[in-house]
Each structure stands twice: as C-alpha cells, then as structure tokens.
Design an enzyme around this catalytic site. Structure first.
Site: not given
Length: 247
Positions: A138, A151
């Site tokens: 990400s 996350y």
C-alpha cells in the site's frame, strides 16, 4: 514477469483489486485461481470464465494454508505465480488501553498470511519456469494513515519483507511489490464511492500496463501513489502525514 501463459494464484480475489486484476490476467490468456473465505463471492467472480477458478481459503489459518498448498500444486502443477492480495483494514484508536483483537487480526492476515503462503509454495516456485511472487502492499507502507496504524504498519512490514525476499530469491523467483494508492473498493465502509479515491478500473488498467513493461518493475507504482512512495525522498513525510491525519 510474463503477462500471458501463466498459472496464477491470487488471494483475496472475490472482490475489489483482487477481482479486477484476476479478470484482467484471465483475459490476457492466463489460468487464474482466486481464493477467499466467501464462496459465494468467489463463484460470482469466476462465473462464465473457463480458466478462472475459485478455491476457498482462510489465509489466517496455518493448517489450512499448508493443506491448500498441497492440493493446489496437485490440481495445477503449472502454477508459477502467486499474488498475495488478501488483506484487512480497520480503523483503530490507540490513544488509550483497548481490545487488541483488530490489531492482532490485521497482523495475522496482512503479514503472516503472505509469509505462510509463500513458505508453503516457495519450493514449488523455485523449481518452476518464469515464476514470480507479487506482494500487494500500500502507499500507506511509506506514510501511515494515523487512524489505521496497524494496517499501515503491516504494509510497511510486507514492503520490507518483500525487499529481503527479492534478494534471497534472486535468480530463482522474480519478486514484485504492488503498492496501490487509495482505490474505490469496499476495503473500508463507503470507500467505493469516495470521489478523491482512484477508480478501480483506471487503477487496474494502469497496473496491467506497468506489468507489461520489459523488464517488469520491481515496484508496480501507479501515478496516484507516488506522493506517498516518494515522500521520504522528497523530504515531505511530515507534510503528507499531516494531510492523512485529516482524512
């Protein structure tokens, strides 16, 4: 990485980025196996596509991963690419003592899941021709989203793991990182309708163009993620972290 003639295993392929990429790889002439925990979503994803296959897999279960690896190699001996896409993202308040169940689930799914799946299949991949491992991280691996601390940390860890794995598998298995920006999917509630996020089809199309480059980039980075990926080099981490703080 070859763009056609592969047998590709893609985790988290029932929806979102995983589904979009699975269908594009299938359309490009690859056999694709998608996994996930929701059998109904997987069946819908593969409907009408002869070489797009569905297999249920709980990426948080080590025993299930080991059994699955044995089964999938027997069923698809030509398997030469795995794409670790399955992941979860949860918002957390870490400013007071709390229940850590969400944080623990994130670590197990986003870090241990890919590590375990790679471990279960690495011997097969090192013996296969034109083999590759694609780890989906990400943009938040490079500048964290404050309201999703675990996350963001999990994707930073997978980025680091991917770099080390690339060195260890050099000359044996190609190791590629795909780092998406914010994309319109259902990763978090309401995300698929956020105007500021990148449309899923536009993201997938740009990604496929990058995979088609020769040689394949070690990092697949669409234009929308570069502000985060290059933040440290630009000396702009604090500025971009402040921006993410307000999202």
């Amino acid at each position: 990485m070859k763009t056609t003639g592969n047998t590709i295993l893609l985790s988290g392929g029932g929806s979102g980025i995983g589904l979009a990429l699975a269908q594009r790889w299938h359309d490009a002439g690859n056999v694709v196996i998608v996994t996930g925990r929701n059998a109904a979503k997987l069946e819908a994803a593969t409907a009408g596509r002869a070489n797009l296959h569905a297999r249920v897999l709980d990426i948080t279960d080590p025993a299930a991963i080991a059994a699955f690896a044995t089964e999938i190699v027997a069923a698809f001996p030509a398997l030469n690419i795995i794409v670790n896409n399955a992941g979860v993202m949860m918002y957390e308040r870490a400013d007071a003592k709390r229940d850590l169940a969400d944080a623990e689930a994130t670590v197990v799914t986003n870090i241990l899941g890919p590590i375990r799946l790679i471990d279960a299949l690495v011997d097969h991949l090192t013996a296969a021709a034109d083999s590759a491992i694609v780890n989906v991280t990400s943009g938040l691996a490079f500048v964290p989203l404050p309201k999703a601390p675990t996350y963001s940390a999990s994707k930073a860890a997978l980025h680091s793991y991917t770099q080390a794995l690339r060195v260890q598998l050099e000359g044996k298995v190609e190791v590629i990182e795909l780092a998406p920006p914010a994309v319109r999917t259902e990763l978090t509630p309401g995300q698929s309708t956020r105007e500021a996020y990148m449309p899923l089809d536009a993201f997938a199309d740009e990604v496929m163009g990058l995979f088609a480059q020769t040689p394949t980039p070690a990092e697949i980075l669409v234009q929308n993620v570069l502000l985060l990926r290059n933040a440290e080099a630009d000396g702009a981490v604090a500025e971009r972290l402040a921006f993410l703080k307000n999202l």
